[in-house]
Motif scaffolding. Structure first.
Motif, short mmCIF file in Angstrom:
data_model
loop_
_atom_site.label_atom_id
_atom_site.label_comp_id
_atom_site.label_asym_id
_atom_site.label_seq_id
_atom_site.Cartn_x
_atom_site.Cartn_y
_atom_site.Cartn_z
N ASP A 101 -21.23 -18.18 29.72
CA ASP A 101 -20.89 -18.11 28.30
C ASP A 101 -21.64 -16.97 27.60
O ASP A 101 -21.07 -16.27 26.76
CB ASP A 101 -21.23 -19.44 27.63
CG ASP A 101 -20.94 -19.42 26.13
OD1 ASP A 101 -19.77 -19.53 25.75
OD2 ASP A 101 -21.91 -19.29 25.35
N LEU A 102 -22.90 -16.78 27.96
CA LEU A 102 -23.69 -15.70 27.37
C LEU A 102 -23.05 -14.34 27.64
O LEU A 102 -22.86 -13.54 26.73
CB LEU A 102 -25.12 -15.71 27.94
CG LEU A 102 -26.19 -16.52 27.22
CD1 LEU A 102 -27.51 -16.40 27.96
CD2 LEU A 102 -26.36 -16.07 25.77
N VAL A 103 -22.74 -14.10 28.90
CA VAL A 103 -22.24 -12.78 29.29
C VAL A 103 -20.84 -12.53 28.75
O VAL A 103 -20.54 -11.45 28.22
CB VAL A 103 -22.25 -12.66 30.83
CG1 VAL A 103 -21.59 -11.35 31.26
CG2 VAL A 103 -23.68 -12.73 31.35
N VAL A 104 -19.98 -13.53 28.84
CA VAL A 104 -18.56 -13.32 28.50
C VAL A 104 -18.27 -13.45 27.01
O VAL A 104 -17.54 -12.64 26.43
CB VAL A 104 -17.67 -14.31 29.30
CG1 VAL A 104 -16.20 -14.16 28.90
CG2 VAL A 104 -17.83 -14.07 30.80
N PHE A 105 -18.88 -14.46 26.36
CA PHE A 105 -18.50 -14.75 24.98
C PHE A 105 -19.55 -14.35 23.94
O PHE A 105 -19.20 -14.00 22.81
CB PHE A 105 -18.20 -16.25 24.83
CG PHE A 105 -17.06 -16.71 25.67
CD1 PHE A 105 -15.75 -16.35 25.36
CD2 PHE A 105 -17.27 -17.50 26.80
CE1 PHE A 105 -14.69 -16.77 26.14
CE2 PHE A 105 -16.21 -17.93 27.59
CZ PHE A 105 -14.91 -17.56 27.26
#
Length: 228
Positions: A101-105
């Motif tokens: 979630d950190l990397v993508v969103f």
């Protein structure tokens, strides 16, 4: 934990949060602070620096709230999944989901912003590296099965505490995202590693207090017997 030890624990965590935020803020926002120095506006510089320290105090309080909330969640998780092994697998799954979630969103990286990409990769590596080192020492100093729980706390709970900065879409977002990560990591690592020390000291203090109470009670009984 006794009140006296809790106050020590709380104040030292506050000092760590304030000090780390002040140092990192001074480095990351050096152009902002240097402008005051260059213009000879020392009081404005001191005011901005003290505001950074106060921000660190606030982050420390947020981190401490997150820590004690996690202690409750951890106990609930163990009870819910019946075994620590199953709860550890659930925690590992949540860690993977949070990092994804950190990397993508949350980071919202693009090919057009190379500098920003390097910054957020550095922050992600810092989060994972500090979490892994802290979890390793936690497992070494306490019990081996504490490794996954410590890693979960350092990555997942720190990310939740960091989330308000990550959700900002305007202003100096990158600066504040960078500044706020470090006090959260520092305070959370401190809490995780040092709490057992304060718990042991509290047990010693309680034992000494009970001993003094028994001795005072004996003295009173002896005085009462002599009076009779």
């Amino acid at each position: 934990m006794t009140i006296r030890n809790w106050v020590k624990f709380f104040l030292r965590a506050m000092a760590i949060g304030g000090g780390i935020t002040a140092i990192v803020g001074l480095i990351v926002r050096w152009n902002f602070f240097f402008g005051y120095i260059q213009a000879g506006e020392i009081w404005q510089f001191l005011g901005a620096f003290l505001w950074m320290i106060f921000l660190g105090f606030t982050m420390s309080v947020v981190a401490q709230m997150g820590f004690f909330a996690y202690l409750t969640v951890h106990q609930f998780g163990v009870n819910m999944f019946r075994t620590l092994t199953l709860w550890n697998w659930v925690q590992m799954l949540i860690i993977v989901v949070v990092l994804f979630d950190l990397v993508v969103f949350r980071f919202k990286l693009s090919q057009a912003s190379t500098g920003q990409t390097f910054l957020y990769i550095f922050l992600l590596l810092t989060l994972v590296a500090v979490s892994a080192v802290t979890a390793y020492f936690k497992a070494q100093w306490t019990k081996k099965h504490a490794l996954i729980s410590a890693l979960f706390f350092m990555i997942v709970i720190t990310t939740l505490e960091w989330l308000p900065a990550l959700m900002v879409q305007s202003g100096n977002r990158d600066e504040w995202v960078t500044i706020l990560l470090f006090p959260l990591l520092a305070v959370n690592a401190y809490q995780l590693l040092i709490l057992p020390k304060y718990n042991r000291q509290s047990d010693i203090d309680k034992a000494e207090l009970d001993k003094r109470r028994i001795e005072r009670k004996k003295v009173k009984l002896q005085k009462s017997a002599k009076a009779k």
